[in-house]
Motif scaffolding. Structure first.
Motif, PDB file in Angstrom:
ATOM      1  N   SER A   1      37.995  30.834  21.317  1.00  0.00           N
ATOM      2  CA  SER A   1      39.381  30.404  21.328  1.00  0.00           C
ATOM      3  C   SER A   1      39.795  29.283  22.286  1.00  0.00           C
ATOM      4  O   SER A   1      40.452  28.318  22.138  1.00  0.00           O
ATOM      5  N   PHE A   2      39.621  29.865  23.676  1.00  0.00           N
ATOM      6  CA  PHE A   2      39.709  28.768  24.627  1.00  0.00           C
ATOM      7  C   PHE A   2      39.011  27.548  24.660  1.00  0.00           C
ATOM      8  O   PHE A   2      39.352  26.487  24.843  1.00  0.00           O
ATOM      9  N   GLY A   3      37.505  27.745  24.389  1.00  0.00           N
ATOM     10  CA  GLY A   3      36.842  26.640  24.115  1.00  0.00           C
ATOM     11  C   GLY A   3      37.436  25.650  23.140  1.00  0.00           C
ATOM     12  O   GLY A   3      37.358  24.282  23.188  1.00  0.00           O
ATOM     13  N   ARG A   4      37.878  26.024  21.984  1.00  0.00           N
ATOM     14  CA  ARG A   4      38.332  25.322  20.878  1.00  0.00           C
ATOM     15  C   ARG A   4      39.624  24.692  21.484  1.00  0.00           C
ATOM     16  O   ARG A   4      39.740  23.450  20.986  1.00  0.00           O
ATOM     17  N   ASP A   5      40.492  25.366  22.154  1.00  0.00           N
ATOM     18  CA  ASP A   5      41.707  24.433  22.554  1.00  0.00           C
ATOM     19  C   ASP A   5      41.282  23.405  23.743  1.00  0.00           C
ATOM     20  O   ASP A   5      41.889  22.559  23.713  1.00  0.00           O
ATOM     21  N   VAL A   6      40.390  23.818  24.503  1.00  0.00           N
ATOM     22  CA  VAL A   6      39.960  22.796  25.600  1.00  0.00           C
ATOM     23  C   VAL A   6      39.427  21.629  24.870  1.00  0.00           C
ATOM     24  O   VAL A   6      39.742  20.411  25.295  1.00  0.00           O
ATOM     25  N   TRP A   7      38.581  21.694  23.902  1.00  0.00           N
ATOM     26  CA  TRP A   7      37.909  20.543  23.208  1.00  0.00           C
ATOM     27  C   TRP A   7      39.223  19.870  22.680  1.00  0.00           C
ATOM     28  O   TRP A   7      39.151  18.431  22.699  1.00  0.00           O
ATOM     29  N   TRP A   8      40.150  20.387  21.856  1.00  0.00           N
ATOM     30  CA  TRP A   8      41.302  19.665  21.117  1.00  0.00           C
ATOM     31  C   TRP A   8      41.862  18.748  22.282  1.00  0.00           C
ATOM     32  O   TRP A   8      42.112  17.878  22.093  1.00  0.00           O
ATOM     33  N   LEU A   9      42.280  19.426  23.425  1.00  0.00           N
ATOM     34  CA  LEU A   9      43.102  18.875  24.532  1.00  0.00           C
ATOM     35  C   LEU A   9      42.336  17.848  25.005  1.00  0.00           C
ATOM     36  O   LEU A   9      42.904  16.540  25.532  1.00  0.00           O
ATOM     37  N   TRP A  10      40.852  17.856  25.298  1.00  0.00           N
ATOM     38  CA  TRP A  10      40.279  16.759  25.767  1.00  0.00           C
ATOM     39  C   TRP A  10      40.237  15.728  24.604  1.00  0.00           C
ATOM     40  O   TRP A  10      40.210  14.415  25.154  1.00  0.00           O
ATOM     41  N   ARG A  11      40.346  15.763  23.569  1.00  0.00           N
ATOM     42  CA  ARG A  11      40.108  14.853  22.492  1.00  0.00           C
ATOM     43  C   ARG A  11      41.535  13.879  22.294  1.00  0.00           C
ATOM     44  O   ARG A  11      41.555  12.783  22.103  1.00  0.00           O
ATOM     45  N   VAL A  12      42.539  14.590  22.618  1.00  0.00           N
ATOM     46  CA  VAL A  12      43.898  14.112  22.490  1.00  0.00           C
ATOM     47  C   VAL A  12      44.554  13.689  24.052  1.00  0.00           C
ATOM     48  O   VAL A  12      45.465  13.326  24.038  1.00  0.00           O
ATOM     49  N   ARG A  13      43.745  13.855  25.033  1.00  0.00           N
ATOM     50  CA  ARG A  13      44.096  13.703  26.256  1.00  0.00           C
ATOM     51  C   ARG A  13      44.601  12.171  26.427  1.00  0.00           C
ATOM     52  O   ARG A  13      44.004  11.394  25.794  1.00  0.00           O
ATOM     53  N   PRO A  14      45.549  11.856  27.329  1.00  0.00           N
ATOM     54  CA  PRO A  14      46.123  10.583  27.412  1.00  0.00           C
ATOM     55  C   PRO A  14      45.168   9.706  28.215  1.00  0.00           C
ATOM     56  O   PRO A  14      44.677  10.219  29.363  1.00  0.00           O
ATOM     57  N   VAL A  15      44.593   8.613  27.799  1.00  0.00           N
ATOM     58  CA  VAL A  15      43.637   7.610  28.439  1.00  0.00           C
ATOM     59  C   VAL A  15      44.326   6.412  29.286  1.00  0.00           C
ATOM     60  O   VAL A  15      45.403   5.590  28.441  1.00  0.00           O
ATOM     61  N   PRO A  16      44.515   6.090  30.544  1.00  0.00           N
ATOM     62  CA  PRO A  16      45.243   5.053  30.988  1.00  0.00           C
ATOM     63  C   PRO A  16      44.694   3.862  30.419  1.00  0.00           C
ATOM     64  O   PRO A  16      43.540   3.541  30.327  1.00  0.00           O
TER      65      PRO A  16
ATOM     66  N   MET B   1      47.207  30.057  13.999  1.00  0.00           N
ATOM     67  CA  MET B   1      46.954  31.281  13.700  1.00  0.00           C
ATOM     68  C   MET B   1      45.819  32.269  14.330  1.00  0.00           C
ATOM     69  O   MET B   1      45.875  33.277  14.375  1.00  0.00           O
ATOM     70  N   ALA B   2      44.665  31.338  14.117  1.00  0.00           N
ATOM     71  CA  ALA B   2      43.363  31.735  14.833  1.00  0.00           C
ATOM     72  C   ALA B   2      43.726  32.430  16.301  1.00  0.00           C
ATOM     73  O   ALA B   2      43.062  33.378  16.746  1.00  0.00           O
ATOM     74  N   ARG B   3      44.394  31.284  17.202  1.00  0.00           N
ATOM     75  CA  ARG B   3      44.404  31.639  18.271  1.00  0.00           C
ATOM     76  C   ARG B   3      45.443  32.740  18.514  1.00  0.00           C
ATOM     77  O   ARG B   3      45.264  33.764  19.439  1.00  0.00           O
ATOM     78  N   LYS B   4      46.469  33.008  17.645  1.00  0.00           N
ATOM     79  CA  LYS B   4      47.481  34.340  17.594  1.00  0.00           C
ATOM     80  C   LYS B   4      46.646  35.537  17.648  1.00  0.00           C
ATOM     81  O   LYS B   4      46.978  36.529  18.032  1.00  0.00           O
ATOM     82  N   THR B   5      45.707  35.234  16.561  1.00  0.00           N
ATOM     83  CA  THR B   5      45.034  36.703  15.755  1.00  0.00           C
ATOM     84  C   THR B   5      44.072  37.096  17.126  1.00  0.00           C
ATOM     85  O   THR B   5      43.923  38.140  17.279  1.00  0.00           O
ATOM     86  N   VAL B   6      43.301  35.822  17.777  1.00  0.00           N
ATOM     87  CA  VAL B   6      42.351  36.210  18.973  1.00  0.00           C
ATOM     88  C   VAL B   6      43.168  36.862  20.075  1.00  0.00           C
ATOM     89  O   VAL B   6      42.645  37.998  20.675  1.00  0.00           O
ATOM     90  N   ALA B   7      44.391  36.450  20.387  1.00  0.00           N
ATOM     91  CA  ALA B   7      45.260  36.960  21.561  1.00  0.00           C
ATOM     92  C   ALA B   7      45.708  38.249  21.076  1.00  0.00           C
ATOM     93  O   ALA B   7      45.549  39.115  21.901  1.00  0.00           O
ATOM     94  N   ALA B   8      46.000  38.595  20.013  1.00  0.00           N
ATOM     95  CA  ALA B   8      46.519  39.845  19.532  1.00  0.00           C
ATOM     96  C   ALA B   8      45.444  40.992  19.700  1.00  0.00           C
ATOM     97  O   ALA B   8      45.401  42.095  19.945  1.00  0.00           O
ATOM     98  N   LEU B   9      44.134  40.534  19.128  1.00  0.00           N
ATOM     99  CA  LEU B   9      42.930  41.405  19.079  1.00  0.00           C
ATOM    100  C   LEU B   9      42.660  41.718  20.386  1.00  0.00           C
ATOM    101  O   LEU B   9      42.132  43.092  20.628  1.00  0.00           O
ATOM    102  N   GLN B  10      42.833  40.998  21.401  1.00  0.00           N
ATOM    103  CA  GLN B  10      42.344  41.422  22.895  1.00  0.00           C
ATOM    104  C   GLN B  10      42.981  42.727  23.183  1.00  0.00           C
ATOM    105  O   GLN B  10      42.494  43.780  23.802  1.00  0.00           O
ATOM    106  N   GLY B  11      44.417  42.739  23.103  1.00  0.00           N
ATOM    107  CA  GLY B  11      45.269  43.868  23.362  1.00  0.00           C
ATOM    108  C   GLY B  11      44.881  45.271  22.769  1.00  0.00           C
ATOM    109  O   GLY B  11      44.836  46.146  23.227  1.00  0.00           O
ATOM    110  N   ILE B  12      44.558  44.939  21.289  1.00  0.00           N
ATOM    111  CA  ILE B  12      44.061  46.184  20.453  1.00  0.00           C
ATOM    112  C   ILE B  12      42.820  46.672  20.846  1.00  0.00           C
ATOM    113  O   ILE B  12      42.743  47.951  20.879  1.00  0.00           O
TER     114      ILE B  12
END
Length: 249
Positions: free
Chosen positions: A205-220, A165-176
């Motif tokens: 918001s982007f930094g938070r998502d990038v950090w989450w994707l880094w943590r769960v990235r598939p490791v060979p 919900m935080a990501r959606k709120t930040v995205a909506a705030l940009q347009g407003i």
């Protein structure tokens, strides 16, 4: 395309849309039609769906905003008309999702279609505000496209993100914030401060998502890869002397 061109004709009659606006609006109409047609051929489900029709209406409004912004570089833009079109496009953003859920027609195509329209509207509004506030405003509109470009080199950035919900709120705030700043109802310093706060939230918001994707990235898994200097039958950590056969040969 026909409806988009009709909107351009109306804008020409109402606000005197110039050549730059006409050409930009026409390019937008052809480009959006081509991209959407290609996407539909790749993931056709048999019905375009009511939610996608709402998003298509938003696309036409965004085309009008794009034409007005392009025309503003040749003269004073009709701010009221521009802001009105952008506001309606933002308001309809809350409608297509509701329609998709209530009619059971939600799809990956619809979600991507909606997201791309939002991203392009934000970028166009940033271009409009770059003149009075400075080129730094473009970082808001370009951030998502930079993220997508980075995912081509780093595939783990293309992973699925959890609902936020935080990501959606930040995205909506940009347009407003961009619409309010573009309307000219705030002093320039206040408008710049509001846009700067919106940019800071977007970076978070982007930094938070990038950090989450880094943590769960598939490791060979390299556990089955043997060192080159180890015999397939030798115990880990043992080596053969050069030129000598293995003990069990």
């Amino acid at each position: 395309m026909g409806l988009q061109l009709l909107v351009l004709v109306v804008l020409c009659r109402v606000v005197g849309l110039g050549t730059a606006g006409w050409l930009t609006g026409a390019v937008f109409a052809v480009g959006s039609w081509a991209v959407l047609t290609l996407a539909l051929r790749r993931s056709w489900t048999g019905s375009f769906g009511p939610a996608n029709r709402v998003t298509l209406a938003r696309t036409i409004l965004v085309g009008g905003v794009t034409a007005l912004v392009a025309d503003s570089f040749d003269g004073r833009a009709p701010v009221r008309v521009l802001i009105a079109l952008a506001t309606v496009a933002l308001l309809l953003d809350a409608v297509d999702g509701q329609v998709a859920r209530r009619t059971g027609t939600a799809s990956r195509l619809g979600a991507r279609f909606d997201m791309e329209v939002d991203a392009f509207l934000i970028l166009v509004l940033c271009v409009y505000l770059a003149v009075p506030l400075g080129a730094w405003v473009l970082s808001i509109g370009l951030m998502r496209y930079a993220f997508v470009a980075a995912s081509w080199a780093l595939p783990w950035l293309g992973g699925d993100l959890p609902h936020s919900m935080a990501r959606k709120t930040v995205a909506a705030l940009q347009g407003i914030v961009l619409v309010v700043a573009g309307a000219g109802i705030l002093p320039r310093a206040s408008a710049a401060a509001a846009v700067a706060v919106a940019l800071a939230l977007l970076v978070w918001s982007f930094g938070r998502d990038v950090w989450w994707l880094w943590r769960v990235r598939p490791v060979p898994d390299r556990s089955d890869v043997l060192p080159r200097t180890t015999s397939p039958r030798a115990a880990p950590g043992t080596r053969r002397a050069p030129g000598r056969p293995a003990p069990d040969s």
